[in-house]
Design a protein around this motif. Structure first.
Motif, PDB file in Angstrom:
ATOM      1  N   GLU A   2       0.858  -1.358   0.007  1.00 16.00           N
ATOM      2  CA  GLU A   2      -0.063  -0.035  -0.342  1.00 16.00           C
ATOM      3  C   GLU A   2       0.861   1.346  -0.002  1.00 16.00           C
ATOM      4  N   ASN A   3       0.392   2.181  -0.816  1.00 17.32           N
ATOM      5  CA  ASN A   3       1.005   3.517  -0.713  1.00 17.32           C
ATOM      6  C   ASN A   3       0.702   4.273   0.278  1.00 17.32           C
ATOM      7  N   VAL A   4       1.091   4.321   1.583  1.00 17.97           N
ATOM      8  CA  VAL A   4       0.735   4.981   2.825  1.00 17.97           C
ATOM      9  C   VAL A   4       0.592   6.436   2.578  1.00 17.97           C
ATOM     10  N   VAL A   5       1.878   6.849   2.142  1.00 25.67           N
ATOM     11  CA  VAL A   5       2.107   8.447   1.900  1.00 25.67           C
ATOM     12  C   VAL A   5       0.806   9.073   1.015  1.00 25.67           C
ATOM     13  N   LEU A   6       0.383   8.424  -0.044  1.00 21.73           N
ATOM     14  CA  LEU A   6      -0.580   8.808  -0.765  1.00 21.73           C
ATOM     15  C   LEU A   6      -2.026   8.837  -0.245  1.00 21.73           C
ATOM     16  N   GLY A   7      -2.359   7.888   0.572  1.00 23.24           N
ATOM     17  CA  GLY A   7      -3.426   8.011   1.552  1.00 23.24           C
ATOM     18  C   GLY A   7      -3.330   9.359   2.424  1.00 23.24           C
ATOM     19  N   ARG A   8      -2.268   9.899   2.758  1.00 23.40           N
ATOM     20  CA  ARG A   8      -2.311  11.026   3.632  1.00 23.40           C
ATOM     21  C   ARG A   8      -2.267  12.174   2.853  1.00 23.40           C
ATOM     22  N   VAL A   9      -1.621  12.290   1.659  1.00 26.23           N
ATOM     23  CA  VAL A   9      -1.657  13.390   0.628  1.00 26.23           C
ATOM     24  C   VAL A   9      -3.139  13.478   0.157  1.00 26.23           C
ATOM     25  N   ARG A  10      -4.092  12.375  -0.007  1.00 24.16           N
ATOM     26  CA  ARG A  10      -5.273  12.777  -0.735  1.00 24.16           C
ATOM     27  C   ARG A  10      -6.017  13.451   0.339  1.00 24.16           C
ATOM     28  N   GLU A  11      -5.793  13.618   1.662  1.00 26.76           N
ATOM     29  CA  GLU A  11      -6.541  14.400   2.499  1.00 26.76           C
ATOM     30  C   GLU A  11      -6.080  15.847   2.463  1.00 26.76           C
ATOM     31  N   LEU A  12      -5.061  16.143   1.419  1.00 27.95           N
ATOM     32  CA  LEU A  12      -4.337  17.551   1.538  1.00 27.95           C
ATOM     33  C   LEU A  12      -4.803  18.131  -0.030  1.00 27.95           C
ATOM     34  N   LEU A  13      -5.154  17.113  -0.787  1.00 30.40           N
ATOM     35  CA  LEU A  13      -5.494  17.621  -2.225  1.00 30.40           C
ATOM     36  C   LEU A  13      -6.493  18.671  -2.426  1.00 30.40           C
ATOM     37  N   PRO A  14      -7.861  18.618  -1.764  1.00 27.23           N
ATOM     38  CA  PRO A  14      -8.584  19.727  -1.696  1.00 27.23           C
ATOM     39  C   PRO A  14      -8.135  21.178  -1.560  1.00 27.23           C
ATOM     40  N   THR A  15      -7.326  21.075  -0.319  1.00 28.47           N
ATOM     41  CA  THR A  15      -6.486  22.464  -0.267  1.00 28.47           C
ATOM     42  C   THR A  15      -5.471  22.914  -1.207  1.00 28.47           C
ATOM     43  N   ILE A  16      -4.956  21.714  -1.624  1.00 30.89           N
ATOM     44  CA  ILE A  16      -3.960  22.296  -2.803  1.00 30.89           C
ATOM     45  C   ILE A  16      -4.635  22.651  -3.792  1.00 30.89           C
ATOM     46  N   ALA A  17      -5.586  22.335  -4.080  1.00 31.37           N
ATOM     47  CA  ALA A  17      -6.503  22.730  -5.382  1.00 31.37           C
ATOM     48  C   ALA A  17      -6.919  23.967  -5.196  1.00 31.37           C
ATOM     49  N   GLU A  18      -7.442  24.371  -3.980  1.00 29.76           N
ATOM     50  CA  GLU A  18      -7.964  25.404  -3.774  1.00 29.76           C
ATOM     51  C   GLU A  18      -6.946  26.551  -3.806  1.00 29.76           C
ATOM     52  N   ARG A  19      -5.548  26.419  -3.345  1.00 29.63           N
ATOM     53  CA  ARG A  19      -4.735  27.235  -3.524  1.00 29.63           C
ATOM     54  C   ARG A  19      -3.778  27.465  -4.661  1.00 29.63           C
ATOM     55  N   ALA A  20      -4.182  26.724  -5.664  1.00 35.47           N
ATOM     56  CA  ALA A  20      -3.403  26.589  -7.003  1.00 35.47           C
ATOM     57  C   ALA A  20      -3.188  28.080  -7.568  1.00 35.47           C
ATOM     58  N   ARG A  21      -4.443  28.721  -7.558  1.00 33.90           N
ATOM     59  CA  ARG A  21      -4.436  30.332  -8.158  1.00 33.90           C
ATOM     60  C   ARG A  21      -3.596  30.875  -7.331  1.00 33.90           C
ATOM     61  N   GLU A  22      -3.607  30.960  -6.005  1.00 28.81           N
ATOM     62  CA  GLU A  22      -2.822  31.763  -5.009  1.00 28.81           C
ATOM     63  C   GLU A  22      -1.249  31.302  -5.240  1.00 28.81           C
ATOM     64  N   THR A  23      -1.127  30.165  -5.547  1.00 29.49           N
ATOM     65  CA  THR A  23       0.398  29.436  -5.597  1.00 29.49           C
ATOM     66  C   THR A  23       1.003  30.257  -7.121  1.00 29.49           C
ATOM     67  N   GLU A  24       0.111  30.328  -8.193  1.00 23.98           N
ATOM     68  CA  GLU A  24       0.331  30.888  -9.221  1.00 23.98           C
ATOM     69  C   GLU A  24       0.893  32.291  -9.191  1.00 23.98           C
ATOM     70  N   LEU A  25      -0.157  33.105  -8.495  1.00 21.72           N
ATOM     71  CA  LEU A  25       0.196  34.438  -8.378  1.00 21.72           C
ATOM     72  C   LEU A  25       1.362  34.998  -7.732  1.00 21.72           C
ATOM     73  N   ALA A  26       1.589  34.185  -6.587  1.00 25.21           N
ATOM     74  CA  ALA A  26       2.622  34.475  -5.533  1.00 25.21           C
ATOM     75  C   ALA A  26       4.002  33.865  -6.161  1.00 25.21           C
ATOM     76  N   ARG A  27       4.085  33.008  -7.370  1.00 26.24           N
ATOM     77  CA  ARG A  27       5.038  32.320  -8.015  1.00 26.24           C
ATOM     78  C   ARG A  27       5.938  31.720  -7.053  1.00 26.24           C
ATOM     79  N   ARG A  28       5.274  31.037  -6.066  1.00 25.50           N
ATOM     80  CA  ARG A  28       6.008  29.843  -5.197  1.00 25.50           C
ATOM     81  C   ARG A  28       4.866  29.274  -4.470  1.00 25.50           C
ATOM     82  N   VAL A  29       5.320  28.000  -4.040  1.00 23.09           N
ATOM     83  CA  VAL A  29       4.127  27.181  -3.241  1.00 23.09           C
ATOM     84  C   VAL A  29       4.289  27.776  -1.969  1.00 23.09           C
TER      85      VAL A  29
END
Length: 388
Positions: A2-29
């Motif tokens: 099992e890919n345990v880390v991927l399971g943890r990351v999936r919980e973060l994906l909605p936030t990462i998606a929500e901040r994608a536009r912000e990330t682009e405008l700031a030019r950094r993660v």
């Protein structure tokens, strides 16, 4: 397994998606996103267990990168680049590994591998100076892997190397302003003059020989597969993830779309759109399946203690560059057929199209060069290249 880390990351994906536009405008993660990925264990996936790492199956790492990239290409790219560096550091002398991870196993490492740095031999090591471009995620890192060109007394080049340099020895110039992958913060690194001891230097010819000083202490199969496959796959994985995410976004947006031109009607009833979806989905699947197959085959050979055949190494590079090319072709088709709906700045399809093409421009995705090397091998000609 099992890919345990991927399971943890999936919980973060909605936030990462929500901040994608912000990330682009700031030019950094955002720092908060990097911290959440650190806590999930993403950057330890390819890190040696003896230094607090997970020594994960590399296929799991690339799978995790693709999942993140599907939500935000810039975050996925930085994850891939910073996440692959622990694997490379594991090949360095153990003294160098201890310097980086001894006090903090979560220390991140940046890179700029192009051998543009000038290095001269001094007692106990080298003196390094230079300016390196395109160091993704560098603001989050405490160390950097930098490409160097060793010159002799006459100024002639005699060797290419990779040098490990601490943050205290370099400056960061905030210059990143690109058409795609805008949120990667791929700024410049400048070294005025720094001493780099011998234990923090690797010769690039060691890559193609599948060896490094660190193999004396990191004896697992993960550290006996080709640098070229691991690194180039880390560059391809975000592109494949971005395109896969764009495909899903395309389906979601177009299911409810009604055309006002070309005779009107529901978009999903258009046979040409249906064919495009069929072609794009097949190209994406083929790219991912081939890349994962090759990495698994290399790991199986290394685990069995077998010599890794040149043909297998060449095939991995062939399929990696062709996979990137297929993915770019797929996103081009989706972008074109989605029409005006994909033109608004910042929408996921438009951003994905830009990010995928920016990633495709990386030298590791140079299709013709990699295919020429494969062709040489297929014809029985000698192949000598650090990227195989």
């Amino acid at each position: 397994m099992e890919n345990v880390v991927l399971g943890r990351v999936r919980e973060l994906l909605p936030t990462i998606a929500e901040r994608a536009r912000e990330t682009e405008l700031a030019r950094r993660v955002p720092d908060e996103v990097i911290r959440s990925l650190i806590e999930a264990g993403v950057f330890r996936m390819l890190q040696p267990a003896r230094h607090g790492g997970l020594e994960s199956d590399p296929v799991h790492f690339f799978e995790t990168v693709r999942a993140i990239s599907a939500e935000c290409g810039s975050t996925g790219w930085v994850t891939a680049v910073l996440g692959v560096h622990p694997w490379h550091l594991a090949l360095f002398d153990d003294t160098a590994q201890a310097e980086v991870w001894g006090e903090d196993p979560d220390t991140l490492i940046a890179s700029s591998y192009s051998p543009v740095g000038t290095m001269v031999r001094v007692d106990g090591g080298y003196e390094l100076m230079g300016c390196w471009r395109f160091s993704s995620g560098v603001d989050h890192c405490g160390w950097a892997l930098l490409g160097g060109l060793l010159v002799d007394e006459r100024g002639d080049a005699v060797d290419t190397t990779t040098l490990l340099v601490p943050r205290s020895d370099y400056q960061i110039r905030d210059v990143w302003d690109s058409v795609g992958l805008r949120g990667t913060g791929s700024n410049e690194i400048v070294v005025e003059r720094a001493f780099v001891p011998d234990h923090r230097v690797m010769h690039n010819y060691e890559f193609s020989q599948l060896r490094g000083p660190g193999q004396k202490v990191n004896t697992g199969p993960l550290y006996r597969i080709p640098f070229a496959t691991v690194f180039s796959s880390a560059i391809a994985a975000p592109v494949l993830g971005v395109v896969a995410g764009c495909y899903e976004e395309f389906l979601t947006r177009m299911r409810s779309r009604v055309r006002l031109s070309l005779g009107g009607g529901r978009f999903v009833e258009d046979a040409f759109a249906q064919v495009t979806v069929g072609r794009a989905s097949s190209e994406i699947d083929a790219s991912i399946l081939q890349m994962d197959r090759n990495v698994r085959a290399l790991m199986e050979a290394a685990t069995a203690g077998n010599e890794i055949p040149m043909q297998m190494r060449l095939r991995a590079r062939r399929d990696q560059v062709m996979g990137t090319e297929r993915a770019l072709d797929a996103i081009d088709k989706l972008f074109k057929i989605s029409g005006g709906a994909s033109l608004d700045t910042g929408n996921p399809i438009e951003r994905g199209w830009r990010d995928a093409h920016a990633g495709g421009a990386h030298v590791a995705n140079d299709t013709e060069r990699a295919l020429a090397l494969y062709g040489r091998g297929a014809f029985g000609l000698p192949v000598e290249d650090n990227m195989i």
